[in-house]
Design a protein around this motif. Structure first.
Motif, mmCIF file in Angstrom:
data_model
loop_
_atom_site.group_PDB
_atom_site.id
_atom_site.type_symbol
_atom_site.label_atom_id
_atom_site.label_comp_id
_atom_site.label_asym_id
_atom_site.label_seq_id
_atom_site.Cartn_x
_atom_site.Cartn_y
_atom_site.Cartn_z
ATOM 1 N N LEU A 94 0.846 -1.186 0.000
ATOM 2 C CA LEU A 94 0.000 0.000 0.000
ATOM 3 C C LEU A 94 0.879 1.233 0.000
ATOM 4 N N VAL A 95 0.411 2.299 -0.615
ATOM 5 C CA VAL A 95 1.139 3.560 -0.492
ATOM 6 C C VAL A 95 0.850 4.127 0.894
ATOM 7 N N LYS A 96 1.706 5.013 1.323
ATOM 8 C CA LYS A 96 1.561 5.598 2.659
ATOM 9 C C LYS A 96 0.241 6.363 2.772
ATOM 10 N N GLU A 97 -0.399 6.188 3.922
ATOM 11 C CA GLU A 97 -1.589 6.999 4.202
ATOM 12 C C GLU A 97 -1.273 7.942 5.351
ATOM 13 N N TYR A 98 -1.825 9.133 5.289
ATOM 14 C CA TYR A 98 -1.491 10.208 6.221
ATOM 15 C C TYR A 98 -2.621 10.457 7.216
ATOM 16 N N LYS A 99 -2.342 11.384 8.149
ATOM 17 C CA LYS A 99 -3.348 11.763 9.143
ATOM 18 C C LYS A 99 -4.150 12.953 8.606
ATOM 19 N N ARG A 100 -5.291 13.174 9.187
ATOM 20 C CA ARG A 100 -6.114 14.313 8.763
ATOM 21 C C ARG A 100 -5.347 15.626 8.882
ATOM 22 N N SER A 101 -4.499 15.706 9.929
ATOM 23 C CA SER A 101 -3.756 16.957 10.148
ATOM 24 C C SER A 101 -2.687 17.184 9.074
ATOM 25 N N ASP A 102 -2.414 16.165 8.247
ATOM 26 C CA ASP A 102 -1.426 16.313 7.166
ATOM 27 C C ASP A 102 -2.055 16.873 5.888
ATOM 28 N N ILE A 103 -3.375 16.950 5.838
ATOM 29 C CA ILE A 103 -4.047 17.403 4.612
ATOM 30 C C ILE A 103 -3.587 18.819 4.272
ATOM 31 N N ILE B 281 -6.112 8.995 2.964
ATOM 32 C CA ILE B 281 -5.408 10.279 2.899
ATOM 33 C C ILE B 281 -4.036 10.004 2.302
ATOM 34 N N THR B 282 -3.833 10.503 1.092
ATOM 35 C CA THR B 282 -2.636 10.136 0.339
ATOM 36 C C THR B 282 -1.956 11.363 -0.252
ATOM 37 N N TRP C 238 4.846 19.273 -8.297
ATOM 38 C CA TRP C 238 4.282 19.578 -6.974
ATOM 39 C C TRP C 238 3.630 18.331 -6.390
ATOM 40 N N THR C 239 3.509 18.335 -5.070
ATOM 41 C CA THR C 239 2.756 17.269 -4.417
ATOM 42 C C THR C 239 1.760 17.911 -3.455
ATOM 43 N N ALA C 240 0.731 17.176 -3.113
ATOM 44 C CA ALA C 240 -0.269 17.675 -2.168
ATOM 45 C C ALA C 240 -0.912 16.473 -1.491
ATOM 46 N N ILE C 241 -1.411 16.702 -0.286
ATOM 47 C CA ILE C 241 -2.046 15.613 0.458
ATOM 48 C C ILE C 241 -3.529 15.891 0.599
ATOM 49 N N GLY C 242 -4.334 14.898 0.240
ATOM 50 C CA GLY C 242 -5.780 15.057 0.329
ATOM 51 C C GLY C 242 -6.438 13.769 0.776
ATOM 52 N N TYR D 44 -15.740 9.935 -5.075
ATOM 53 C CA TYR D 44 -16.812 10.934 -5.173
ATOM 54 C C TYR D 44 -16.721 11.939 -4.035
ATOM 55 N N GLY D 45 -15.758 11.738 -3.139
ATOM 56 C CA GLY D 45 -15.601 12.663 -2.014
ATOM 57 C C GLY D 45 -14.158 13.097 -1.846
ATOM 58 N N MET D 46 -13.997 14.323 -1.396
ATOM 59 C CA MET D 46 -12.650 14.841 -1.114
ATOM 60 C C MET D 46 -12.698 15.649 0.188
ATOM 61 N N ASN D 47 -11.798 15.346 1.092
ATOM 62 C CA ASN D 47 -11.700 16.053 2.374
ATOM 63 C C ASN D 47 -13.053 16.147 3.080
ATOM 64 N N GLY D 48 -13.843 15.101 3.001
ATOM 65 C CA GLY D 48 -15.106 15.040 3.730
ATOM 66 C C GLY D 48 -16.292 15.676 3.030
ATOM 67 N N ASN D 49 -16.077 16.245 1.847
ATOM 68 C CA ASN D 49 -17.191 16.829 1.083
ATOM 69 C C ASN D 49 -17.325 16.112 -0.247
ATOM 70 N N SER D 50 -18.398 16.445 -0.990
ATOM 71 C CA SER D 50 -18.452 15.828 -2.309
ATOM 72 C C SER D 50 -17.335 16.435 -3.165
#
Ligand SMILES: Nc1nc2c(c(=O)[nH]1)N[C@H]1C(S)=C(S)[C@@H](COP(=O)(O)O)O[C@H]1N2
Ligand SMILES: [Mo]
Length: 248
Positions: free
Chosen positions: A60-69, A131-132, A140-144, A193-199
């Motif tokens: 699996l690829v690394k998964e992050y914490k919500r605080s890393d978003i 959360i990846t 660039w990279t970003a965590i979502g 269908y969802g991102m960061n807890g929203n659609s």
């Protein structure tokens, strides 16, 4: 304890490799894309039971914490309904206006039950949230956080046939790409269908996008319209210079 753990892991890896070896011995290799997906020839050489037994060996690829978003840029098409955009699609705005209630995902090709799925249909599948880190080829990279249906679950629901080898994605903005079955059945390969807890917002591919966490960002096709399962490799990138396989 630590030692035992290591031995277990090594045994697991070895078992994984011997399955691959068995496959290579079994298969008569046809020309195709020079990837492990081709060498394995999952669809031809394996029953799907055996395939799923092999898959837990995929890391699996690394998964992050919500605080890393992090903040998340949008690239390429950010609104297929914008008439000034080169890949404008007139069908998108009416769907968007109605909150995608009339949108359907078509699943076709090498499946026993071709059909189309509404968002409501997709919500009924067991979902996965992860959360990846997204890595774009532009540097660039970003965590979502992404929520959606594992692609493997949808393919099983549609009755993917043993002749299947590639999953092709078609988007509203004309974007086309494909992945092999090993990536398609990777547990973190989801239709989000969802991102960061929203659609999923429009700029990130509403109503549905692929998340291919094992590859570079451009494989994660936004604005999904159609999935076609094929037994033949269709080169989506031709001689553009872009790689088809961009594993990370
Ligand atoms: N349909 C579609 N999918 C797409 C693109 C696009 O332009 N159209 N851009 C790709 C690229 S290059 C990247 S890095 C990611 C960007 O996703 P984001 O806009 O949500 O950051 O989507 C990929 N998927
Ligand atoms: Mo990208």
């Amino acid at each position: 304890m630590k030692r035992n753990h290591l031995i277990t892991r090594r045994t697991a890896i070895f078992t994984g490799f011997s399955s691959v070896g068995a496959l290579l011995l079994n298969g008569c290799i046809k020309p195709g894309p020079p990837t492990y997906g081709h060498i394995l020839r999952m669809g031809d050489a394996l029953t799907y039971t055996a395939q799923r037994r092999l898959l837990p060996g995929q890391s699996l690829v690394k998964e992050y914490k919500r605080s890393d978003i992090s903040s998340f840029p949008a690239t390429g098409t950010t609104n297929p309904a914008d008439p000034s955009w080169k890949y404008y699609n007139k069908d998108y705005a009416p769907l968007q206006k109605n909150n995608f209630a009339d949108w359907r995902l078509s699943v076709e090709g090498r499946v026993a039950r071709p059909g189309s799925y509404s968002l409501q249909d997709l919500y009924r599948f067991p979902s996965r949230t992860q959360i990846t880190r997204h890595t774009c080829e532009e540097g660039w990279t970003a965590i979502g956080e992404w929520t959606g249906v594992p692609l493997g679950a949808l393919l099983q629901h549609a009755g993917i046939l043993t002749s299947a080898r590639f999953i092709n994605f078609y988007a509203f903005d004309g974007n086309v790409d494909s992945i092999d079955l090993l990536d398609a059945f990777h547990p973190q390969c989801i239709l989000a269908y969802g991102m960061n807890g929203n659609s999923l917002p429009v700029q990130h591919g509403a109503p549905l996008r692929v998340r291919v966490e094992t590859q570079i960002g451009y494989k994660s096709v936004k604005y999904l319209q159609r999935i076609v399962v094929t037994d033949e490799f269709v080169d989506p990138w031709g001689d553009t210079g872009w790689s088809w396989y961009t594993g990370i």
